[in-house]
Scaffold this motif. Sequence first.
Motif, short mmCIF file in Angstrom:
data_model
loop_
_atom_site.label_atom_id
_atom_site.label_comp_id
_atom_site.label_asym_id
_atom_site.label_seq_id
_atom_site.Cartn_x
_atom_site.Cartn_y
_atom_site.Cartn_z
N UNK A 144 22.99 78.71 16.00
CA UNK A 144 21.97 79.09 17.00
C UNK A 144 20.66 78.33 16.86
N UNK A 145 20.41 77.80 15.67
CA UNK A 145 19.15 77.10 15.42
C UNK A 145 19.28 75.60 15.64
N UNK A 146 20.38 75.01 15.16
CA UNK A 146 20.48 73.55 15.16
C UNK A 146 21.29 72.99 16.33
N UNK A 147 22.07 73.83 17.00
CA UNK A 147 22.86 73.32 18.13
C UNK A 147 21.92 72.83 19.23
N UNK A 148 22.15 71.64 19.78
CA UNK A 148 21.21 71.09 20.77
C UNK A 148 21.22 71.83 22.10
N UNK A 149 22.33 72.50 22.46
CA UNK A 149 22.43 73.21 23.73
C UNK A 149 23.09 74.56 23.55
N UNK A 150 22.95 75.39 24.55
CA UNK A 150 23.73 76.64 24.59
C UNK A 150 25.19 76.26 24.81
N UNK A 151 26.14 76.87 24.11
CA UNK A 151 27.54 76.46 24.24
C UNK A 151 28.13 76.71 25.63
N UNK A 152 27.50 77.58 26.43
CA UNK A 152 28.00 77.87 27.77
C UNK A 152 27.25 77.09 28.86
N UNK A 153 26.21 76.37 28.48
CA UNK A 153 25.38 75.65 29.47
C UNK A 153 26.15 74.45 30.02
N UNK B 285 31.41 73.20 19.31
CA UNK B 285 32.11 73.08 18.02
C UNK B 285 31.40 73.90 16.95
N UNK B 286 30.07 73.86 16.91
CA UNK B 286 29.33 74.61 15.90
C UNK B 286 29.44 76.11 16.14
N UNK B 287 29.29 76.54 17.40
CA UNK B 287 29.39 77.97 17.68
C UNK B 287 30.82 78.46 17.51
N UNK B 288 31.79 77.66 17.89
CA UNK B 288 33.18 78.05 17.70
C UNK B 288 33.56 78.14 16.24
N UNK B 289 32.93 77.30 15.41
CA UNK B 289 33.21 77.33 13.98
C UNK B 289 32.80 78.64 13.33
N UNK B 290 31.78 79.29 13.87
CA UNK B 290 31.35 80.58 13.30
C UNK B 290 32.48 81.60 13.40
N UNK B 291 33.10 81.66 14.55
CA UNK B 291 34.21 82.60 14.71
C UNK B 291 35.43 82.21 13.91
N UNK B 292 35.73 80.92 13.86
CA UNK B 292 36.91 80.46 13.12
C UNK B 292 36.76 80.70 11.63
N UNK B 293 35.63 80.32 11.06
CA UNK B 293 35.44 80.48 9.62
C UNK B 293 35.28 81.94 9.22
N UNK B 294 34.62 82.74 10.07
CA UNK B 294 34.51 84.17 9.76
C UNK B 294 35.88 84.83 9.84
N UNK B 295 36.74 84.38 10.74
CA UNK B 295 38.10 84.91 10.81
C UNK B 295 38.89 84.58 9.57
N UNK B 296 38.74 83.35 9.07
CA UNK B 296 39.41 82.97 7.82
C UNK B 296 38.91 83.84 6.67
#
Length: 641
Positions: A45-54, A83-94
């Motif tokens: 949420x801090x370093x991603x250059x754009x909103x993932x849905x924009x 990719x960064x926002x999707x990684x939060x869900x993937x890694x938390x799922x793992x």
Amino acid sequence: MTTVPSSVPQQSAGTSLIRSVLTSPRGAIVVTFLLLLVLVCALAPVIAPFDPLEQHLSAVRSGPSGSYWLGTDSLGRDLLSRLLHGGRGSLSGVLEAVLALLVVALPAGLLAGYLGGTFDRIMMRVAEVVMSVPVIIILLAVLSIFDHSMTSAMIAFGVLGSSGLMRVIRGAALTAREQLYVTAAELMGLSRLQVVARHVLPRCRGVIIVQASLFAAVTLGVQTGLTFLSLGPPPPAPTWGGMVADAASVFNQDAWMLVPPGVTIALTVLAFGVLGDVVRDANAEKHAAAPRPRRRRRKGAPAAPGAGEPVPEDGALLSVRDLSVTTDDEQALTLLDGVGFAIGPGETVGLVGESGSGKTMTARAVMGLLPRNCRISSGAVVFDGKPIQGLDQRAFRELRGRRIAMIAQEPMAALDPSFRIGSLVAEVVRAVDGLRGKAAQARVIELLRLVEIPEPEEAARRFPHQISGGMAQRVAIAMALAGRPELLIADEPTTALDVTVQAEILDLLRSLQQENHMAILLVTHDWGVVADVCAKVVVMYAGQVVETARAADVFETPAHPYTRALLLSSPEHAVAGERIQAIPGTVPSPRHWPTGCRFASRCEFARPACTEGVIPVERISEGRVSRCVRVNVLLGQEARR
């Protein structure tokens, strides 16, 4: 005056395992990659250059550029942000799956392997049932019931996968529980939970990390597959599997869209697998690094027999009365048969016999630590006037390490190689005295100084493989003395030591006994040790006591042919240029114990009457007995020598 250090090192070998992983090139690379991946995804949420849905409709499916570092997808959404926002869900799922796996498999596997018996059988049947369940069907059902909740699916996946890990941990725990340092921890009075947590779990740590790493890689693949099929969070939520699905739909028009998620998934799966390999190699090297002590043959003439009158049973500190131990197998074997002797307060008794005679089994019966398939079938063990063989584990722990302590046979093997010396001694101090912090640290140094270890502060910082066999034996004695026991059982305390160190250990035991008025049961096959420190001798053969007498009487006139043969076979009686008078044959196994005298086939005094029935114990004089029908002939011959 020597000052007490501010802290006795508590660092275990777990730190050295982590250091080994981080110092290896492969380990440093994969750990750095995984930590960096977790960090950037957590900070998305801090370093991603754009909103993932924009959406940026003017830059649909554009390649990497200064504005879009990894390009955009078919709707103009920034691939790096997704990719960064999707990684939060993937890694938390793992993480959720791995935690569920460990929460179920770790305690179940450890307890099944350590406790064995009925609990083990139940856990293995449960594991077999769970392994037969079709995982994918259960996952689809969970996703349907819980409205595509990937958290619920990953927890279910971890629980379903726990049966395999539980079996692996159980196998490692089965091996670990047979280690001598685990038995030594039980002898010091530690609870089962403490033994499992401190000594069994560290031994299983390597396989746990390896299996968890591999499971994490599998979990990421399963999760990606589910989101690829739109069974996870619905679009347009950013997921790695969803990004792969989007790329696959336009692969012929824009192949680049598959590269960022595909490479990230592949590298992450590969990193988990390599991490498992690195931990496995580091763990194997750590356990192979500690050298084993060399066993040296002791030479030297026995000293003068110890003095002292045998103690009547009614005044004994420990009384073993007609003790028999059998196995619980279908073909029950009798391992100890009518063993009986007594030890008085402050008395030293030698328990002598060849390997296989039942000496160690007798000592373990006294401590309430018989092998899991053995039980006391008859007789009694009485300590301080109270029977103890029927006590539960909690009551036994109040005796072990406090009133009765035991030094295990192999001092180096009795010290857990995963911990420093100070940590091992402090563990016993906490268990028997309840001391913590600086009080426990001071007591550790006091005990190490008591057993005459030079520079105890420095010795406390060392691992077991960094000290000599003699110092390891002194550490084992210090641990045994932590609870100020009234009875110390020493099982072959000098076998693995050279003659000089043996003499030092015996002198130490003698001085400690005199200072603390402590009784000692010395299990040995070395007559020199018996002559040096023992007042009374109990000779065992094939699970029976064949002679009990004062040490001086045994050396002067042995009252059983086996005792006589043992004395004559001692290297001290060897004549230069002549063969040692070895006893022919071997000790019979419990499956083949002969009728009558069990020593008859090896005895020069044997007659047909020796094998015709049970040989009774004959009282020769006050405090002296012999299990021999020809004892008068033997004593007459010895008197004429």
